[in-house]
Design an enzyme around this catalytic site. Structure first.
Site, PDB file in Angstrom:
ATOM      1  N   HIS A  32       0.835  -1.204   0.000  1.00 45.76           N
ATOM      2  CA  HIS A  32       0.000   0.000   0.000  1.00 45.76           C
ATOM      3  C   HIS A  32       0.875   1.261   0.000  1.00 45.76           C
ATOM      4  CE1 HIS A  32      -3.600   2.380   1.479  1.00 45.76           C
ATOM      5  NE2 HIS A  32      -2.608   3.169   1.868  1.00 45.76           N
ATOM      6  N   GLU A  33       1.846   1.298   0.911  1.00 46.63           N
ATOM      7  CA  GLU A  33       2.701   2.475   1.010  1.00 46.63           C
ATOM      8  C   GLU A  33       3.668   2.567  -0.171  1.00 46.63           C
ATOM      9  OE1 GLU A  33       1.736   4.513   2.994  1.00 46.63           O
ATOM     10  OE2 GLU A  33       0.613   3.322   4.434  1.00 46.63           O
TER      11      GLU A  33
ATOM     12  N   HIS B  79       1.903   4.291  -3.023  1.00 42.74           N
ATOM     13  CA  HIS B  79       1.926   5.742  -2.859  1.00 42.74           C
ATOM     14  C   HIS B  79       3.281   6.305  -3.309  1.00 42.74           C
ATOM     15  CE1 HIS B  79      -1.871   6.301  -0.897  1.00 42.74           C
ATOM     16  NE2 HIS B  79      -1.557   5.602   0.188  1.00 42.74           N
TER      17      HIS B  79
END
Length: 262
Positions: A57-58, A61
């Site tokens: 997820h990170e 980003h």
């Protein structure tokens, strides 16, 4: 504009590889009933799988920000998938794991620090915020496809693995939906923020640090909790996951309470 990063900045962290290994080994132990403590193996499988998804997820980003113009991302270590490199390890890793243990809720928090001033264009800013939840969506689909395709059918012998997989998939679905809410501090707000007026952004900015906890608090309201998880169940059911299977997975996950099938 360059989006290059050095080899060391892109090298996958041994910590992340270790988490993937734990997920694979514990998943195998649950599948084959190799472990003497099925519940503990389920716990390891779900927690390691959940942290792996947080790292992805990170990373999503960070990678999107890199291509959007923030070339400082590589030097911060965000491209290594190392959870210890994230700006707010407490918000990104520790609290989400606690949320899973306490309430079976998948809710990742914002972590990577992006130098937004380096990025030009509202669409780029929105895409950077959306990249994380979209990763949860893809992860959820990958976990649910075995049920959709009939690869996994439920019987007593494979109930621990099937339910653990369903529970982990449910966490991904909840993470995607909750994090896309337009609440300050969550990615959903980050998607719409570039399109708001400067005055509105300044007024909402102080609430960003409380958004994550506020959403978690609202979910403790029985009526809201029932409606929300009813919707989640309808989503997972659409992919072929039997009703109540993720709940059984949560029961196995709480190994300290004993075997739910005994």
């Amino acid at each position: 504009m360059t989006t290059a990063a050095t080899r060391s900045e892109r090298q996958i962290s041994p910590i992340f590889l270790g988490l993937v290994a734990i997920m694979a080994v514990s998943g195998w132990a649950v599948w084959t009933d190799f472990s003497t403590s099925t519940g503990f193996a389920v716990f390891l499988f779900v927690v390691s799988g959940w942290v792996v998804s947080l790292c992805l997820h990170e990373y999503a980003h960070a990678r999107t920000a890199l291509h959007g113009g923030d070339i400082s991302i590589g030097a911060k270590g965000y491209l290594t998938l190392n959870p210890l490199k994230y700006t707010h390890a407490l918000l990104s890793i520790v609290l989400p794991v606690i949320f899973v243990i306490l309430g079976g809720i998948g809710l990742p928090g914002g972590a990577v620090f992006i130098e937004r001033g380096r990025i030009r264009g509202r669409w780029k800013h929105s895409l950077i915020s959306a990249a994380g939840p979209l990763t949860n969506v893809l992860f959820a689909i990958a976990l649910m496809l075995p049920f959709t395709l009939g690869v996994i059918t439920l019987d007593r012998t494979n109930a621990p693995f099937a339910s653990a997989l369903a529970f982990l998939a449910m966490l991904q679905v909840t993470a995607a939906i909750l994090n896309l809410l337009p609440v300050p501090g969550l990615d959903g707000y980050g998607v719409i923020e570039p399109w708001l007026s400067y005055r509105t952004r300044r007024q909402l900015e102080p609430f960003g640090q409380f958004g994550l906890l506020a959403v978690f608090g609202v979910l403790w309201i029985p009526e809201v909790n029932a409606a929300f998880f009813g919707f989640i169940d309808s989503v997972t059911a659409a992919f072929g996951i039997p009703d109540g299977l993720s709940g059984l997975g949560y029961a196995f996950f709480q190994f300290w309470k004993g075997d739910p099938l005994s």
